[in-house]
Enzyme design. Sequence first.
Site, short mmCIF file in Angstrom:
data_model
loop_
_atom_site.label_atom_id
_atom_site.label_comp_id
_atom_site.label_asym_id
_atom_site.label_seq_id
_atom_site.Cartn_x
_atom_site.Cartn_y
_atom_site.Cartn_z
N ARG A 239 42.96 15.98 -23.95
CA ARG A 239 42.43 15.97 -24.88
C ARG A 239 41.49 17.37 -26.34
O ARG A 239 42.59 18.21 -26.06
CB ARG A 239 41.37 14.65 -24.90
CG ARG A 239 42.12 13.79 -23.41
CD ARG A 239 41.19 12.56 -24.13
NE ARG A 239 41.12 11.93 -24.96
CZ ARG A 239 40.27 11.20 -25.48
NH1 ARG A 239 39.53 10.58 -24.26
NH2 ARG A 239 39.88 10.33 -26.53
N ARG B 253 36.41 17.90 -26.50
CA ARG B 253 36.32 16.89 -25.01
C ARG B 253 35.92 17.55 -24.00
O ARG B 253 36.50 17.27 -23.20
CB ARG B 253 37.20 15.86 -25.36
CG ARG B 253 36.84 14.45 -26.53
CD ARG B 253 38.17 13.41 -26.14
NE ARG B 253 38.16 13.15 -27.59
CZ ARG B 253 37.39 12.10 -28.30
NH1 ARG B 253 36.57 11.59 -27.22
NH2 ARG B 253 37.75 11.61 -29.13
N HIS C 261 35.58 9.61 -15.17
CA HIS C 261 36.23 9.53 -16.90
C HIS C 261 37.93 8.89 -16.48
O HIS C 261 38.69 8.90 -15.68
CB HIS C 261 36.33 11.04 -17.66
CG HIS C 261 35.50 11.22 -17.97
ND1 HIS C 261 34.95 11.06 -18.91
CD2 HIS C 261 34.58 12.35 -17.35
CE1 HIS C 261 33.75 11.84 -18.87
NE2 HIS C 261 33.73 13.08 -17.80
N LEU C 262 37.76 7.95 -17.17
CA LEU C 262 38.74 7.68 -17.38
C LEU C 262 40.37 8.24 -17.49
O LEU C 262 41.17 8.52 -16.58
CB LEU C 262 39.83 6.49 -18.64
CG LEU C 262 38.50 4.99 -17.89
CD1 LEU C 262 38.32 4.43 -19.64
CD2 LEU C 262 39.19 4.09 -16.89
N SER C 263 40.46 9.39 -18.83
CA SER C 263 41.87 9.88 -19.05
C SER C 263 41.61 11.28 -18.50
O SER C 263 39.83 11.79 -18.23
CB SER C 263 41.43 10.14 -20.76
OG SER C 263 40.69 10.22 -21.46
N ASP D 205 18.92 15.43 -19.26
CA ASP D 205 17.71 15.08 -18.21
C ASP D 205 17.15 14.14 -17.93
O ASP D 205 16.77 14.37 -16.97
CB ASP D 205 16.39 15.52 -19.56
CG ASP D 205 16.70 17.48 -20.57
OD1 ASP D 205 17.62 18.36 -19.70
OD2 ASP D 205 16.08 17.12 -21.14
N PRO E 12 29.30 4.22 -24.33
CA PRO E 12 30.12 3.97 -25.58
C PRO E 12 31.15 3.79 -25.47
O PRO E 12 32.32 4.46 -25.13
CB PRO E 12 28.64 4.98 -26.70
CG PRO E 12 29.02 6.56 -25.62
CD PRO E 12 28.77 5.57 -24.43
N ASN E 13 31.71 2.33 -26.11
CA ASN E 13 32.31 2.40 -26.90
C ASN E 13 33.59 1.96 -25.22
O ASN E 13 35.28 1.06 -25.39
CB ASN E 13 33.43 3.28 -27.73
CG ASN E 13 33.45 3.53 -28.63
OD1 ASN E 13 33.06 2.86 -29.57
ND2 ASN E 13 32.14 5.54 -29.11
N HIS F 293 29.44 15.17 -24.56
CA HIS F 293 30.12 16.21 -24.88
C HIS F 293 28.73 16.09 -25.91
O HIS F 293 28.81 17.33 -26.19
CB HIS F 293 31.12 16.10 -25.82
CG HIS F 293 32.05 15.37 -24.89
ND1 HIS F 293 32.21 15.84 -23.98
CD2 HIS F 293 32.72 14.31 -25.26
CE1 HIS F 293 33.98 15.07 -23.61
NE2 HIS F 293 33.55 13.79 -24.87
N ASN G 118 30.26 7.03 -16.36
CA ASN G 118 31.03 6.58 -17.37
C ASN G 118 30.35 7.67 -18.56
O ASN G 118 30.60 6.20 -19.49
CB ASN G 118 32.04 6.52 -17.71
CG ASN G 118 33.34 6.22 -18.24
OD1 ASN G 118 33.17 7.88 -19.43
ND2 ASN G 118 34.75 6.45 -18.75
N GLU H 149 30.91 11.60 -11.83
CA GLU H 149 30.39 11.64 -12.89
C GLU H 149 32.02 11.28 -13.14
O GLU H 149 32.66 11.45 -12.15
CB GLU H 149 30.93 12.57 -13.62
CG GLU H 149 31.14 12.80 -15.30
CD GLU H 149 31.26 14.08 -15.82
OE1 GLU H 149 31.67 15.29 -14.55
OE2 GLU H 149 31.65 14.16 -16.86
#
Lengths: 143, 143, 143, 143, 143, 143, 143, 143, 143, 143, 143, 143
Positions: free
Chosen positions: H107, H111, H100-102, H87, H10-11, H80, H74, H98
């Site tokens: 953070r 998170r 992650h950019l950051s 599942d 998302p986003n 979270h 990602n 997996e």
Amino acid sequence: MKMILVIHGPNLDLLGKREPAIYGKVTLTEINRALRKAAKKHKVTLKIVQSNHEGEIVDLIGKSRNKFCGLLINPAAYTHTSVAIRDAISGSGILAVEVHLSNIHRREEFRRQSLISAVVSGTVMGFGAKSYTLGLSALLDLL
Amino acid sequence: MKMILVIHGPNLDLLGKREPAIYGKVTLTEINRALRKAAKKHKVTLKIVQSNHEGEIVDLIGKSRNKFCGLLINPAAYTHTSVAIRDAISGSGILAVEVHLSNIHRREEFRRQSLISAVVSGTVMGFGAKSYTLGLSALLDLL
Amino acid sequence: MKMILVIHGPNLDLLGKREPAIYGKVTLTEINRALRKAAKKHKVTLKIVQSNHEGEIVDLIGKSRNKFCGLLINPAAYTHTSVAIRDAISGSGILAVEVHLSNIHRREEFRRQSLISAVVSGTVMGFGAKSYTLGLSALLDLL
Amino acid sequence: MKMILVIHGPNLDLLGKREPAIYGKVTLTEINRALRKAAKKHKVTLKIVQSNHEGEIVDLIGKSRNKFCGLLINPAAYTHTSVAIRDAISGSGILAVEVHLSNIHRREEFRRQSLISAVVSGTVMGFGAKSYTLGLSALLDLL
Amino acid sequence: MKMILVIHGPNLDLLGKREPAIYGKVTLTEINRALRKAAKKHKVTLKIVQSNHEGEIVDLIGKSRNKFCGLLINPAAYTHTSVAIRDAISGSGILAVEVHLSNIHRREEFRRQSLISAVVSGTVMGFGAKSYTLGLSALLDLL
Amino acid sequence: MKMILVIHGPNLDLLGKREPAIYGKVTLTEINRALRKAAKKHKVTLKIVQSNHEGEIVDLIGKSRNKFCGLLINPAAYTHTSVAIRDAISGSGILAVEVHLSNIHRREEFRRQSLISAVVSGTVMGFGAKSYTLGLSALLDLL
Amino acid sequence: MKMILVIHGPNLDLLGKREPAIYGKVTLTEINRALRKAAKKHKVTLKIVQSNHEGEIVDLIGKSRNKFCGLLINPAAYTHTSVAIRDAISGSGILAVEVHLSNIHRREEFRRQSLISAVVSGTVMGFGAKSYTLGLSALLDLL
Amino acid sequence: MKMILVIHGPNLDLLGKREPAIYGKVTLTEINRALRKAAKKHKVTLKIVQSNHEGEIVDLIGKSRNKFCGLLINPAAYTHTSVAIRDAISGSGILAVEVHLSNIHRREEFRRQSLISAVVSGTVMGFGAKSYTLGLSALLDLL
Amino acid sequence: MKMILVIHGPNLDLLGKREPAIYGKVTLTEINRALRKAAKKHKVTLKIVQSNHEGEIVDLIGKSRNKFCGLLINPAAYTHTSVAIRDAISGSGILAVEVHLSNIHRREEFRRQSLISAVVSGTVMGFGAKSYTLGLSALLDLL
Amino acid sequence: MKMILVIHGPNLDLLGKREPAIYGKVTLTEINRALRKAAKKHKVTLKIVQSNHEGEIVDLIGKSRNKFCGLLINPAAYTHTSVAIRDAISGSGILAVEVHLSNIHRREEFRRQSLISAVVSGTVMGFGAKSYTLGLSALLDLL
Amino acid sequence: MKMILVIHGPNLDLLGKREPAIYGKVTLTEINRALRKAAKKHKVTLKIVQSNHEGEIVDLIGKSRNKFCGLLINPAAYTHTSVAIRDAISGSGILAVEVHLSNIHRREEFRRQSLISAVVSGTVMGFGAKSYTLGLSALLDLL
Amino acid sequence: MKMILVIHGPNLDLLGKREPAIYGKVTLTEINRALRKAAKKHKVTLKIVQSNHEGEIVDLIGKSRNKFCGLLINPAAYTHTSVAIRDAISGSGILAVEVHLSNIHRREEFRRQSLISAVVSGTVMGFGAKSYTLGLSALLDLL
């Protein structure tokens, strides 16, 4: 003649008017009358104070040192938040008994912990106005 | 004539011998004598039982329904661990008062929570043997 | 002919009298009758025991090894406090099903955790007396 | 003729293929067949839906109001995270039963808490595909 | 001649049969034989009891006062739940040693806390049947 | 003319029908009418959407960037569980106000924490349908 | 003519001077002017008090019973620590609205919990001085 | 030719526009171009999807079984909160990585926990767009 | 001839001088003498090291692989903080026994958790210097 | 000439009489004399106040803005409970130093957290009356 | 020519021998060879150190300031316990990348938190020896 | 002539270079110079050591017994993780004062707890280099 200090904590002046489902219909005046009657029988004098001010209660206890031989206290809302009253009681070295009108274990989570219990001799709670006279009796017995 | 059930929980048979620094020197026999004397004055009969068995205490309370009009209980160690005794008290619908010799808030962390307090009318603690007679007085007052 | 052990935990002898708002009006005798009727249809025999004693329940399960092929248990208050019953079930290796009359997740916080659930095959709860017959059916299905 | 809504939550379409050590080898098609057979016997009609979308499940329950007289739901992964499904069930006022194939108390810590249990009538879990037919039986019994 | 009380807690009668992967194949009879043999060498007598009943164990310890000079106890499941046994040990003032067959820190979370450890002189755990003889040796050394 | 995006979260389509004791009897249609009336007075246009789908709400906010100058949102059940909606709001950089019909602090424990509050300008809650018009007024004031 | 009590909690007299990055540049005098103007429009009278004393605030609310028909309160630092103010509000039975200048969820951890929220009708926060006029509007709407 | 499924949660469609201080200025189109270029070199084909819908992501993974030999994901905000995606990954048995950019550990508190990490082979995070190509390289290495 | 590695953790060189109320008056030299005497009887050789350095202890255990057949360790303060020593023990695969002079459960809260217990075969604690010889005996028994 | 505000929190008027085992025998008068002497040497003037009232302390600090260039405060019991004093200090922007007679980390659990520490420049504690003069010295150094 | 510091934390010298089910069969020598080969291709020099000593690692990083332009570190057990290494990294201001052979989220609870992650640029974990070369590649990319 | 041991913990050698926003620009050499100057005035000798090694610090304190009459320590990162240094201080019985350059309560959560505070006489923190000379002054005062 022995002097006992009786302290009624915050909001107890509303007694009889405030949430009767929890606190009953007895007013503070009636409780004080019952206390004075019991005191008379045991030949002790009572000084009774109601205060909404934490600092005032601390002042009273701090100055009780040589004037009173015992303290009967319903700390009400300050039961759960006042380290200052706790310190005043343990600092003054006065013999103290804690009373509650309601059974605090039957109420909200945050009311189930008492900062005061650990510095008093004993606690009486859950018997409405009767908690006070039982508490006074226990206090006199300890003297 | 009214009948009151008095239950002394586990290890209270050791009273007077066990850790007197915490529990005092009074024996269970002396407490029972004081209770009977007070009961006599109020014209009630007492049935007094001491048991180390959780199940036995549950049995007693479960069968108390039509035989007793009140329960005075010092659940001792079971105060902190017995959901079964809690359920027995609330299930039997009997009017109950909880007493403790010592002030449980001045002891180890795990002794500061009571599973029983939420199902009794009120609690008296911290006054040694005197807790029992104050508790009996409160119980009779509620009847 | 197959034998099933049925255990009713503490205070279940009060069923029908105790807090009907939570547990319903059905008595233990009626539940047992329904269970025996269902057992008959499936051609199994039941041994039914109610006990308020944790140790007695542990004894029963410990000795069930070669006598029973399945266990239907409502641990009641011991659901939340008994490691001993948990160990007895996992130690005996018996096939077990846990039942509850009420939905324990709709009750007090401390009733929402079951020490027993992790050692049984499955759980049925919230359907009153019907929980028992569904549980028996599930148990027979697993055999 | 009575209508029952059956909802299978996320990933249940993988049943029989996914981690058979935990979920068994039965497929969703076989479970649905068994459910329809049981429904026929009790003379009720079933509407069966599988969805991986939380919002879709909320839509379905929200619109179930006057169309269905009961809900049989295996919320799967949403059991532990969806307040929205919880609100849909309690908001719609529909009679609901929760089922799980596995015993969630024998799995990872985060699977042991159910947000759904507190708004359903009862729960059946741990009996594999059998959990569904027992749950349907319980639901019909409540109607 | 010195007398030592040995208490085996709940489910230990199943030893050798129950979950041998965790508890080993030695039976309670064999452990008792080894204990008696070691006792003989040190010229002490043992009274050995196995009980599934918390109350019974409390009774035994409470009455051990003048009869025994030491206690060797494997509280098993009661290790984690019994405040009553803890109180019995500290109340009786008896010199006590706690033993466990398995290393409780390698097992489930709820088995890693012991209510008993804080009231005994020392603990021996993780060596199977050998834990008992080491514990007896430690106990005799303390006398 | 300014455009404001109004989002009603999951189950709000049931408003007026669902648990009126908590949410009141006003329907979503009536709330929307009141909002449009207030918008007209302030010369802004509203786009109003109700959705049970977390992803749909994220889509809407993500695309709101150049189309809307403010967001009025009642995230309902997603208040407590959606990091995705939180990220959408903070990521889109849109000026946002959160509203709730009920006072979430008077409800169940898990409803007292909001993941959304930390990314909006302010919150209005507890005034039923009035929360929306107050929220709109606050939002317009911030623009 | 209706009377509303407005209470500004501790340190709000510093407004405009104190940490303007958090609280903005508006002074308490300006807020009170805006409140009186809004009150005039709605034909209600305001009694406005600022106090740093918990006991004084409790006194005021306790005596508000028959004098005021509503309470608008920004409890400031006492939001997080005062059970006494909470009890005063619920005890007096007065209709109350809680306001905050800043969004308390965007600040330190210990500021995110409000003891007051559970006893007021609703809360408005995060809109600076505007929170007060919105809160007054909501309060008048409830009357 | 091998097929790899790439999922952007998302986003992530807002990338380059949304909070560049945290996520950098690279857009999703640029990341996808870099991924396809790297894929070409390794002679694998990519199917790339961005979705804000948890259910859609679960659908995709559930149906990936025989179509893809690896998953690069990602999960963004769903990292979270989504047990359903967890599942789906473990249920489909697909080899997953997996990214992650950051660096999520720099953070907010909430998170810092990933529900997804425990079901993937490995994780790459904190290197901006480079996290994706490193993740793809790691995934191909595992195949 | 079998070789056993004995490690004394930080501050144990102070033994006999340091807090004798907790650790007794026996010095490390005396403990080592007792250990060597017991070793002689069992025909094993001991290598004994005391170190205040976590890294040094890790070095020793890491290199113990083919040189020693058992490890007797009192990790002292590192019991509660060293994951590195834990990893060294489980990584080297050596048979290990943990000993403590005092009963760690009778001391401060932070001393009641051991990171080491989960990777050793067993633990002996609370018997002063005797803990070492009992631990050595247990270790030899396991070999 | 520079002015420093010195505040002694609740119960400090009892100093020398109250629990000398913890707080020493020095009285508040003696501490103030030592402070004034030290102030004289550094050519600053002190305004010294002792108060048991949280609100009074907040008042004092709030009004200290242009009158004092530094604050030396022993918040005593309010250290652990007063967000209002914390806000007053950070709101007034005054340079502040916190002192404690005793080492609060050697006392009860609830005394180990200070709400005040995060808004002062530094803290001196554990040196009895000497903490005050060291604190004053540190404060003057910062000016 | 650029210099990179590579640090292998405690017990990594056991690699290939220690618990191969978790860490794989590759030895540290092989990992270093692969790293040097990759370094050569990118024309950077590596200084590689393995140490079991927290202080030694802190020394190395503290002195790395002007000698190295990047740090590749596998802190192993110190990941979870060393604030000193964390401070050394953030204090030296060196660009750092953290690597782990195993996926720490698939292991014991206490291994799931990293004190180091918050002070490095990024993390690569779960790909065995490949984690190192990916980490080196990421580090070079950041330079 | 009296000897004082001064210990600077890990990373303090970086002082003046490392994160000056937190620790200031003063170097360790300058602090030591100031300390020696102050020592001279009080006619005491200082032995000053900086170490990044926990074990080395434990060694030093362990051997300080008869050589030093006081310890001034800034445990830096070991403040939060070292039980070994704590034990060394309490075991050696040396009079100790803890200092910190920064106010640890204004930093990250995990830095707010000190394992060392409970075993020193007092603590001075938050005054930069001045913390050391105040600490030395306090220490000399206690001697």
